[in-house]
Design a protein around this motif. Structure first.
Motif, PDB file in Angstrom:
ATOM      1  N   CYS A  57      55.955  38.989 -33.404  1.00 36.93           N
ATOM      2  CA  CYS A  57      55.105  39.189 -32.224  1.00 36.93           C
ATOM      3  C   CYS A  57      55.843  40.038 -31.194  1.00 36.93           C
ATOM      4  O   CYS A  57      57.071  40.005 -31.105  1.00 36.93           O
ATOM      5  CB  CYS A  57      54.803  37.856 -31.539  1.00 36.93           C
ATOM      6  SG  CYS A  57      53.990  36.665 -32.595  1.00 36.93           S
ATOM      7  N   GLY A  58      55.097  40.737 -30.391  1.00 41.43           N
ATOM      8  CA  GLY A  58      55.632  41.437 -29.216  1.00 41.43           C
ATOM      9  C   GLY A  58      56.743  42.407 -29.558  1.00 41.43           C
ATOM     10  O   GLY A  58      56.612  43.238 -30.467  1.00 41.43           O
ATOM     11  N   THR A  59      57.845  42.278 -28.844  1.00 41.73           N
ATOM     12  CA  THR A  59      58.973  43.173 -29.040  1.00 41.73           C
ATOM     13  C   THR A  59      59.529  43.065 -30.462  1.00 41.73           C
ATOM     14  O   THR A  59      59.912  44.070 -31.069  1.00 41.73           O
ATOM     15  CB  THR A  59      60.044  42.847 -27.976  1.00 41.73           C
ATOM     16  OG1 THR A  59      59.546  43.322 -26.719  1.00 41.73           O
ATOM     17  CG2 THR A  59      61.371  43.492 -28.271  1.00 41.73           C
ATOM     18  N   ILE A 103      60.638  37.965 -37.905  1.00 40.93           N
ATOM     19  CA  ILE A 103      61.606  38.336 -36.863  1.00 40.93           C
ATOM     20  C   ILE A 103      61.261  37.581 -35.584  1.00 40.93           C
ATOM     21  O   ILE A 103      60.116  37.638 -35.118  1.00 40.93           O
ATOM     22  CB  ILE A 103      61.575  39.858 -36.577  1.00 40.93           C
ATOM     23  CG1 ILE A 103      61.688  40.662 -37.879  1.00 40.93           C
ATOM     24  CG2 ILE A 103      62.682  40.242 -35.599  1.00 40.93           C
ATOM     25  CD1 ILE A 103      61.512  42.178 -37.682  1.00 40.93           C
ATOM     26  N   SER A 104      62.252  36.882 -35.042  1.00 46.52           N
ATOM     27  CA  SER A 104      62.001  36.138 -33.791  1.00 46.52           C
ATOM     28  C   SER A 104      63.299  35.900 -33.039  1.00 46.52           C
ATOM     29  O   SER A 104      64.258  35.370 -33.605  1.00 46.52           O
ATOM     30  CB  SER A 104      61.337  34.800 -34.118  1.00 46.52           C
ATOM     31  OG  SER A 104      61.190  34.031 -32.949  1.00 46.52           O
ATOM     32  N   SER A 106      63.600  33.812 -30.345  1.00 49.11           N
ATOM     33  CA  SER A 106      63.698  32.383 -30.009  1.00 49.11           C
ATOM     34  C   SER A 106      63.726  31.499 -31.248  1.00 49.11           C
ATOM     35  O   SER A 106      64.298  30.406 -31.222  1.00 49.11           O
ATOM     36  CB  SER A 106      62.503  31.974 -29.153  1.00 49.11           C
ATOM     37  OG  SER A 106      61.297  32.161 -29.889  1.00 49.11           O
ATOM     38  N   GLY A 107      63.080  31.957 -32.301  1.00 47.25           N
ATOM     39  CA  GLY A 107      62.946  31.111 -33.487  1.00 47.25           C
ATOM     40  C   GLY A 107      61.905  30.014 -33.307  1.00 47.25           C
ATOM     41  O   GLY A 107      61.779  29.129 -34.148  1.00 47.25           O
ATOM     42  N   THR A 109      58.564  30.834 -31.907  1.00 41.95           N
ATOM     43  CA  THR A 109      57.233  31.412 -31.682  1.00 41.95           C
ATOM     44  C   THR A 109      56.226  30.853 -32.692  1.00 41.95           C
ATOM     45  O   THR A 109      56.399  31.013 -33.908  1.00 41.95           O
ATOM     46  CB  THR A 109      57.306  32.949 -31.782  1.00 41.95           C
ATOM     47  OG1 THR A 109      58.230  33.393 -30.785  1.00 41.95           O
ATOM     48  CG2 THR A 109      55.961  33.603 -31.557  1.00 41.95           C
ATOM     49  N   GLN A 164      67.894  42.944 -33.303  1.00 42.01           N
ATOM     50  CA  GLN A 164      66.886  42.807 -34.372  1.00 42.01           C
ATOM     51  C   GLN A 164      66.824  44.095 -35.186  1.00 42.01           C
ATOM     52  O   GLN A 164      66.723  44.062 -36.420  1.00 42.01           O
ATOM     53  CB  GLN A 164      65.496  42.527 -33.767  1.00 42.01           C
ATOM     54  CG  GLN A 164      65.324  41.098 -33.288  1.00 42.01           C
ATOM     55  CD  GLN A 164      64.163  40.920 -32.316  1.00 42.01           C
ATOM     56  OE1 GLN A 164      63.531  41.895 -31.894  1.00 42.01           O
ATOM     57  NE2 GLN A 164      63.890  39.688 -31.940  1.00 42.01           N
ATOM     58  N   LYS A 242      57.394  46.995 -22.150  1.00 41.96           N
ATOM     59  CA  LYS A 242      58.354  46.641 -21.095  1.00 41.96           C
ATOM     60  C   LYS A 242      57.754  46.927 -19.723  1.00 41.96           C
ATOM     61  O   LYS A 242      57.901  46.157 -18.793  1.00 41.96           O
ATOM     62  CB  LYS A 242      59.675  47.419 -21.257  1.00 41.96           C
ATOM     63  CG  LYS A 242      60.555  46.959 -22.405  1.00 41.96           C
ATOM     64  CD  LYS A 242      61.426  45.758 -22.072  1.00 41.96           C
ATOM     65  CE  LYS A 242      61.083  44.508 -22.813  1.00 41.96           C
ATOM     66  NZ  LYS A 242      60.926  44.394 -24.193  1.00 41.96           N
ATOM     67  N   GLU A 245      54.938  44.345 -18.800  1.00 39.77           N
ATOM     68  CA  GLU A 245      55.345  42.987 -18.453  1.00 39.77           C
ATOM     69  C   GLU A 245      56.218  42.941 -17.212  1.00 39.77           C
ATOM     70  O   GLU A 245      56.195  41.940 -16.489  1.00 39.77           O
ATOM     71  CB  GLU A 245      56.003  42.275 -19.643  1.00 39.77           C
ATOM     72  CG  GLU A 245      57.256  42.901 -20.163  1.00 39.77           C
ATOM     73  CD  GLU A 245      57.823  42.162 -21.381  1.00 39.77           C
ATOM     74  OE1 GLU A 245      57.584  40.960 -21.524  1.00 39.77           O
ATOM     75  OE2 GLU A 245      58.512  42.818 -22.181  1.00 39.77           O
ATOM     76  N   VAL A 366      57.003  31.363 -26.818  1.00 41.46           N
ATOM     77  CA  VAL A 366      55.576  31.065 -26.835  1.00 41.46           C
ATOM     78  C   VAL A 366      55.296  30.089 -27.970  1.00 41.46           C
ATOM     79  O   VAL A 366      55.116  30.484 -29.125  1.00 41.46           O
ATOM     80  CB  VAL A 366      54.740  32.357 -26.980  1.00 41.46           C
ATOM     81  CG1 VAL A 366      53.247  32.055 -26.873  1.00 41.46           C
ATOM     82  CG2 VAL A 366      55.134  33.359 -25.904  1.00 41.46           C
TER      83      VAL A 366
HETATM   84  C1  F6R Z   1      58.724  41.151 -24.736  1.00 43.00           C
HETATM   85  C2  F6R Z   1      58.956  39.812 -25.256  1.00 43.00           C
HETATM   86  C3  F6R Z   1      57.940  39.204 -26.171  1.00 43.00           C
HETATM   87  C4  F6R Z   1      58.627  38.587 -27.399  1.00 43.00           C
HETATM   88  C5  F6R Z   1      57.614  37.860 -28.284  1.00 43.00           C
HETATM   89  C6  F6R Z   1      58.253  37.298 -29.537  1.00 43.00           C
HETATM   90  O1  F6R Z   1      59.765  41.576 -23.936  1.00 43.00           O
HETATM   91  O2  F6R Z   1      59.965  39.223 -24.978  1.00 43.00           O
HETATM   92  O3  F6R Z   1      57.004  40.164 -26.565  1.00 43.00           O
HETATM   93  O4  F6R Z   1      59.273  39.611 -28.091  1.00 43.00           O
HETATM   94  O5  F6R Z   1      57.022  36.826 -27.552  1.00 43.00           O
HETATM   95  O6  F6R Z   1      59.225  36.344 -29.205  1.00 43.00           O
HETATM   96  P1  F6R Z   1      60.282  35.861 -30.271  1.00 43.00           P
HETATM   97  O7  F6R Z   1      61.119  37.034 -30.640  1.00 43.00           O
HETATM   98  O8  F6R Z   1      61.073  34.803 -29.575  1.00 43.00           O
HETATM   99  O9  F6R Z   1      59.519  35.353 -31.452  1.00 43.00           O
END
Ligand code: F6R
Length: 369
Positions: A57-59, A103-104, A106-107, A109, A164, A242, A245, A366
């Motif tokens: 997700c996201g970045t 890919i995460s 935080s691990g 999401t 990453q 970027k 947000e 998230v």
């Molecule tokens: C953008 C950002 C989010 C996360 C996304 C995935 O700056 O921080 O888009 O990249 O919520 O989060 P993780 O990588 O923790 O799964």
């Protein structure tokens, strides 16, 4: 704890050379080969893989988009990249020969976790690329390659993204190495270049003052567009994310080749457009095309902010603002090209009086769908 910086984000941007170096540490042996022992998927299983599917997700998704270019080029295995939130709802085709990469940072999401659970139910192997030891996503995966960015506190992801990318390159190169593709020499050369890249990121950071000044001068704009081609396209998407947000500005990333299929209608007088220019060496066709794109938008009034390699003179006449990045192999360029975009967004957020580390409405991890 912010180590003398005003914001965690500034500290984390500055830590990127170390984060990149730490993620490579111990993974390249003395003979220049990769040793990814922690990837507990055997070489014979990796040789059987006939499809790679990346979910994030996201970045982290943007890192996945870039990884696709590397994986397909170095391994010739087809690679799909999908938003984790979309993945399982479309009944994806997966089996034991599919390698799924989650890919995460935080691990935790939830969307990414649900996607990998779905993949494992179909019998696919899941490799996590994760920055948080012992978090849920690596615990539920078959294997994990940790990024060593250290804790990322700012909500907007910076150093985690660069690591990453490094981890994705390592996986792509490792797959290439294990499978012995015809790109063997190139793979060895890229491993050498990767080992140098932390220093290049450092050099980019040393030249960011004009980028900050430029960002401040744009604080009252409403819209910024980002264009790129090839691996520069996901970089453009990341630059736009970027800015959304952090600066709460309308920002969009486009593939430069799509301009004439719609987005060029958005161009108006003095609209800032950031263009990520591929290297003029190697695939010069791409470079020539983007130079014409820059000319086209400038002729329609855009204020062009051009990110181009040192020594690329062809862009000079069309750049209202020129941001130089070091020469790198084409596929590695995102590691240096993203950094000015992070600095740009951070400075714009500050200039607009926004809370840099904790943007409104966002959470660092998230854990709901
Ligand atoms: C953008 C950002 C989010 C996360 C996304 C995935 O700056 O921080 O888009 O990249 O919520 O989060 P993780 O990588 O923790 O799964």
């Amino acid at each position: 704890e912010k180590g003398g910086y005003d914001y965690f984000m500034l500290k984390e941007i500055a830590e990127q050379p170390k984060a990149v170096a730490d993620t490579l540490l111990g993974r390249i042996d003395v003979s220049g080969d990769l040793t990814l022992d922690e990837v507990r998927i055997s070489a014979s299983e990796l040789r059987e893989v006939d499809k790679v599917v990346i979910v994030a997700c996201g970045t982290a998704f943007h890192a996945g988009l870039i990884a696709k270019y590397a994986i397909e080029h170095w391994t010739r295995i087809p690679c799909e990249v999908e938003l984790a939130s979309e993945f399982r709802y479309r009944d994806p085709i997966l089996d034991a020969r599919s390698l799924v990469i989650a890919i995460s940072q935080s691990g935790e999401t939830m969307d990414t976790l649900m996607a990998l659970r779905h993949a494992r139910e179909q019998g696919s192997k899941v490799l996590a690329i994760c920055n948080t030891n012992g978090s849920t996503i690596p615990r539920e995966s078959d294997a994990v390659l940790y990024t060593h960015a250290g804790p990322e506190v700012a909500v907007a992801s910076t150093k985690a993204f660069l690591t990453q990318l490094v981890a994705c390159y390592l996986v792509a190169l490792y797959l290439g190495q294990v499978r012995g593709t015809k790109w063997g020499d190139e793979i060895r050369a890229v491993i050498r270049d990767l080992a140098e890249i932390s220093g290049e990121v450092e050099r980019v950071l040393e030249t960011m003052e004009p980028v900050r000044a430029l960002a401040r001068s744009l604080a009252d704009k409403n819209t910024v567009l980002f264009l790129g081609r090839h691996v520069g396209y996901p970089v453009a998407l990341e630059g736009a994310l970027k800015l959304k947000e952090l600066a709460y500005m309308h920002a969009e990333g486009f593939a430069a080749g799509e301009l004439k299929h719609g987005p060029i209608a958005l161009i108006e007088d003095d609209l800032p457009v950031v263009v990520v220019v591929p290297s003029p060496r190697g695939r010069s066709v791409l470079h020539d095309k983007i130079v014409s794109n820059i000319q086209e938008i400038r002729a329609r009034g855009a204020r062009t902010i051009v990110i181009a390699e040192e020594g690329d003179e062809a862009v000079v006449p069309y750049a209202d603002h020129l941001i130089r990045i070091p020469v790198t192999p084409t596929l590695l360029q995102p590691l240096v090209a993203t950094v000015p975009l992070q600095v740009f967004a951070c400075e714009l957020a500050t200039a607009r009086g926004n809370e840099v580390d904790q943007p409104r409405n966002l959470a660092k991890s998230v854990t709901v769908e």
